[in-house]
Each structure stands twice: as C-alpha cells, then as structure tokens.
Write a protein that holds these residues in place. Structure first.
Motif, PDB file in Angstrom:
ATOM      1  N   THR A   1       0.847  -1.195   0.000  1.00 15.85           N
ATOM      2  CA  THR A   1       0.000   0.000   0.000  1.00 15.85           C
ATOM      3  C   THR A   1       0.876   1.236   0.000  1.00 15.85           C
ATOM      4  O   THR A   1       1.070   1.862   1.038  1.00 15.85           O
ATOM      5  N   GLU A   2       1.424   1.567  -1.146  1.00 17.24           N
ATOM      6  CA  GLU A   2       2.294   2.738  -1.242  1.00 17.24           C
ATOM      7  C   GLU A   2       1.514   3.975  -0.806  1.00 17.24           C
ATOM      8  O   GLU A   2       0.434   4.264  -1.315  1.00 17.24           O
ATOM      9  N   GLY A   3       2.054   4.677   0.158  1.00 16.93           N
ATOM     10  CA  GLY A   3       1.366   5.845   0.684  1.00 16.93           C
ATOM     11  C   GLY A   3       0.395   5.511   1.808  1.00 16.93           C
ATOM     12  O   GLY A   3      -0.130   6.400   2.469  1.00 16.93           O
ATOM     13  N   GLY A   4       0.147   4.214   2.036  1.00 10.39           N
ATOM     14  CA  GLY A   4      -0.744   3.807   3.115  1.00 10.39           C
ATOM     15  C   GLY A   4      -0.071   3.975   4.466  1.00 10.39           C
ATOM     16  O   GLY A   4       1.149   4.118   4.558  1.00 10.39           O
ATOM     17  N   SER A   5      -0.868   3.944   5.505  1.00 15.81           N
ATOM     18  CA  SER A   5      -0.316   4.169   6.843  1.00 15.81           C
ATOM     19  C   SER A   5       0.246   2.885   7.445  1.00 15.81           C
ATOM     20  O   SER A   5      -0.195   1.778   7.113  1.00 15.81           O
ATOM     21  N   LEU A   6       1.207   3.047   8.321  1.00 16.27           N
ATOM     22  CA  LEU A   6       1.753   1.915   9.071  1.00 16.27           C
ATOM     23  C   LEU A   6       0.674   1.350   9.985  1.00 16.27           C
ATOM     24  O   LEU A   6       0.608   0.136  10.194  1.00 16.27           O
ATOM     25  N   TYR A   7      -0.188   2.200  10.502  1.00 14.83           N
ATOM     26  CA  TYR A   7      -1.295   1.755  11.359  1.00 14.83           C
ATOM     27  C   TYR A   7      -2.146   0.722  10.624  1.00 14.83           C
ATOM     28  O   TYR A   7      -2.460  -0.341  11.166  1.00 14.83           O
ATOM     29  N   ASP A   8      -2.521   1.022   9.389  1.00 16.05           N
ATOM     30  CA  ASP A   8      -3.353   0.092   8.614  1.00 16.05           C
ATOM     31  C   ASP A   8      -2.622  -1.219   8.357  1.00 16.05           C
ATOM     32  O   ASP A   8      -3.190  -2.301   8.479  1.00 16.05           O
ATOM     33  N   ALA A   9      -1.337  -1.117   7.981  1.00 13.90           N
ATOM     34  CA  ALA A   9      -0.542  -2.311   7.702  1.00 13.90           C
ATOM     35  C   ALA A   9      -0.409  -3.178   8.951  1.00 13.90           C
ATOM     36  O   ALA A   9      -0.579  -4.402   8.900  1.00 13.90           O
ATOM     37  N   ALA A  10      -0.111  -2.553  10.090  1.00 11.63           N
ATOM     38  CA  ALA A  10       0.089  -3.291  11.334  1.00 11.63           C
ATOM     39  C   ALA A  10      -1.216  -3.899  11.831  1.00 11.63           C
ATOM     40  O   ALA A  10      -1.233  -5.046  12.315  1.00 11.63           O
ATOM     41  N   THR A  11      -2.303  -3.163  11.719  1.00 15.55           N
ATOM     42  CA  THR A  11      -3.601  -3.666  12.162  1.00 15.55           C
ATOM     43  C   THR A  11      -4.018  -4.885  11.349  1.00 15.55           C
ATOM     44  O   THR A  11      -4.470  -5.894  11.900  1.00 15.55           O
ATOM     45  N   THR A  12      -3.832  -4.809  10.045  1.00 14.68           N
ATOM     46  CA  THR A  12      -4.173  -5.942   9.176  1.00 14.68           C
ATOM     47  C   THR A  12      -3.285  -7.138   9.479  1.00 14.68           C
ATOM     48  O   THR A  12      -3.767  -8.267   9.612  1.00 14.68           O
TER      49      THR A  12
ATOM     50  N   GLY B   1      -2.599   0.218  21.437  1.00 16.80           N
ATOM     51  CA  GLY B   1      -1.192   0.503  21.201  1.00 16.80           C
ATOM     52  C   GLY B   1      -0.872   0.864  19.771  1.00 16.80           C
ATOM     53  O   GLY B   1       0.111   1.559  19.495  1.00 16.80           O
ATOM     54  N   MET B   2      -1.701   0.435  18.834  1.00 10.99           N
ATOM     55  CA  MET B   2      -1.459   0.716  17.411  1.00 10.99           C
ATOM     56  C   MET B   2      -1.436   2.223  17.130  1.00 10.99           C
ATOM     57  O   MET B   2      -0.789   2.663  16.179  1.00 10.99           O
ATOM     58  N   TYR B   3      -2.123   2.994  17.973  1.00 10.88           N
ATOM     59  CA  TYR B   3      -2.167   4.447  17.747  1.00 10.88           C
ATOM     60  C   TYR B   3      -0.832   5.119  18.059  1.00 10.88           C
ATOM     61  O   TYR B   3      -0.646   6.286  17.749  1.00 10.88           O
ATOM     62  N   THR B   4       0.090   4.378  18.670  1.00 10.92           N
ATOM     63  CA  THR B   4       1.405   4.958  18.995  1.00 10.92           C
ATOM     64  C   THR B   4       2.465   4.605  17.948  1.00 10.92           C
ATOM     65  O   THR B   4       3.629   4.952  18.110  1.00 10.92           O
ATOM     66  N   LEU B   5       2.060   3.908  16.888  1.00  9.74           N
ATOM     67  CA  LEU B   5       3.025   3.541  15.845  1.00  9.74           C
ATOM     68  C   LEU B   5       3.623   4.782  15.193  1.00  9.74           C
ATOM     69  O   LEU B   5       2.951   5.807  15.076  1.00  9.74           O
ATOM     70  N   PRO B   6       4.863   4.686  14.728  1.00 13.41           N
ATOM     71  CA  PRO B   6       5.442   5.820  13.997  1.00 13.41           C
ATOM     72  C   PRO B   6       4.750   5.987  12.646  1.00 13.41           C
ATOM     73  O   PRO B   6       4.050   5.085  12.179  1.00 13.41           O
TER      74      PRO B   6
ATOM     75  N   ARG C   1       4.690   6.387   8.501  1.00 13.05           N
ATOM     76  CA  ARG C   1       5.398   5.678   7.430  1.00 13.05           C
ATOM     77  C   ARG C   1       6.790   6.269   7.224  1.00 13.05           C
ATOM     78  O   ARG C   1       7.781   5.553   7.133  1.00 13.05           O
ATOM     79  N   GLU C   2       6.864   7.591   7.183  1.00 13.78           N
ATOM     80  CA  GLU C   2       8.133   8.282   6.958  1.00 13.78           C
ATOM     81  C   GLU C   2       9.102   8.050   8.122  1.00 13.78           C
ATOM     82  O   GLU C   2      10.302   7.859   7.916  1.00 13.78           O
ATOM     83  N   GLN C   3       8.584   8.086   9.350  1.00  6.54           N
ATOM     84  CA  GLN C   3       9.431   7.847  10.516  1.00  6.54           C
ATOM     85  C   GLN C   3      10.011   6.439  10.502  1.00  6.54           C
ATOM     86  O   GLN C   3      11.184   6.238  10.839  1.00  6.54           O
ATOM     87  N   LEU C   4       9.203   5.455  10.111  1.00  8.92           N
ATOM     88  CA  LEU C   4       9.690   4.077  10.068  1.00  8.92           C
ATOM     89  C   LEU C   4      10.799   3.929   9.027  1.00  8.92           C
ATOM     90  O   LEU C   4      11.839   3.329   9.301  1.00  8.92           O
ATOM     91  N   ILE C   5      10.591   4.495   7.846  1.00  8.28           N
ATOM     92  CA  ILE C   5      11.611   4.416   6.793  1.00  8.28           C
ATOM     93  C   ILE C   5      12.907   5.066   7.269  1.00  8.28           C
ATOM     94  O   ILE C   5      14.002   4.544   7.048  1.00  8.28           O
TER      95      ILE C   5
END
Length: 198
Positions: A144-155, A176-181, A183-187
């Motif tokens: 999901t290019e441009g998608g959020s890490l929250y969505d990826a982690a939740t799925t 806890g998912m709401y505290t995820l970094p 997408r840019e922060q993770l990269i």
C-alpha cells in the motif's frame, strides 16, 4: 541499543551468552531491513546445502536480527518484541545442545513436552509467530504505497496473532497501534528509502 526485557533475573550462563549473541548480531546494522533479508537468504542457501535440514545456531542468529524491526515499531510492539527476544534467546541457548530444528522437535515429541510452557518447541512456535507478524506487516506496508503503518500493522496483527489472543490482549494491542510511527518515521528509523524497500 535496547535492553533485553522479559528475562528472569537468575539467568543461566547459556541464556546470558544467548542475549549477548542477539546484541552482537544487531550491532552495526546500518540498514536492518536489508541485513535481515540477506541473512534469511543465506539461511536458505545453508538449508539447501544441508539437504533440507535447518541448523539451529544460524537460525537463531538470523531470527535475532529481526528484533530490531520490532523495536523500530516503537512502544506499540514492545510486548511482542520482549516476548520474541526471550524465545529467540532460548533457541540460541538450545543450539549448544541441539544441531537442528528437527532435533529439538524430536526431543520434545519424545518427552511429550511439545505444548509444555517453556519447551523449545513451544518457543519455536512463538518465534515463528513473531516472524509471521513482521513478514505480514512489511508485506502490507509495501503493498500500500502511501498507506499508513497503522493500517498495515492492524491488518497484519489481525491475520497472524489476533486468532491466538484473548479479547483483552486484542484490545490492548489495538490501543497501542495508535502509537506507531508514521510511514516516513519508520523508513527513517530503518535507514531505508522508499525505493530500497521495494
């Protein structure tokens, strides 16, 4: 470098050696995602060379590298990281006695301890679950290019871990998912560019 949590205060010498091996494996990884991918490719080559047998020592060392991916996800995955590191430490310690993954499985089957808490087989299952979670998360993240890490982690969590967790744990993980970094922060934490990750 993170401290290894989840270990009992009175550790055996083998467990201390295993924790040191995990720390050593993670030091100096400028691009952890790339290092993990290369380590698993090397593990696969070794397995082919050994006629399909998966050696326990290199498997444990390779799994140790994955813990940095958990830590890059921040506080949302601290419990999973702690659990994962403890189980990997157990497998690294077991590699002093057992040569392959099949050896520990055969021994636990022989002792009727496959499902016993603390058995190497059960710890292997937990490590496999952790690897599955990270794999699914990064697959979702890249799909999901441009998608959020929250969505990826939740799925990913819903697919891999949620079926094994109680309602209370699922709710805590969801919060806890709401505290995820971002997408840019993770990269940035992984020292990768978007193109390198694809």
């Amino acid at each position: 470098m993170m401290a290894f949590r989840g270990q009992r205060p009175a550790q055996s010498e083998e467990m201390c050696d295993a924790a040191a091996a995990v720390v050593a494996a993670r030091q100096g990884m400028e691009q952890p995602l790339t290092a993990v991918a290369e380590a698993f490719e090397e593990l696969a080559r070794g397995m082919e060379a050994d006629g399909g047998e998966l050696r326990l020592a290199p498997f444990g060392d390779t799994c140790a590298l994955v813990s940095v991916l958990f830590s890059s996800l921040g506080i949302a995955f601290k419990f999973a990281e702690s659990e994962y590191v403890t189980k990997v430490n157990d497998l690294i310690g077991a590699s002093k006695e057992y040569a392959t993954l099949n050896d520990i499985l055969d021994k636990d089957v022989e002792n009727d301890s496959v499902k016993k808490q603390g058995s190497h087989s059960r710890n292997l299952r937990r490590v496999r679950l952790g690897l599955g979670l990270i794999k699914a998360l990064f697959e979702q993240f890249l799909a999901t290019e441009g998608g959020s890490l929250y969505d990826a982690a939740t799925t990913a969590y819903g697919q891999v871990c949620a079926p094994f967790h109680s309602w209370a744990i699922r709710k805590a993980v969801g919060a806890g998912m709401y505290t995820l970094p971002s997408r840019e922060q993770l990269i940035m934490r992984l020292n990768e560019t978007g193109k390198q990750m694809i």
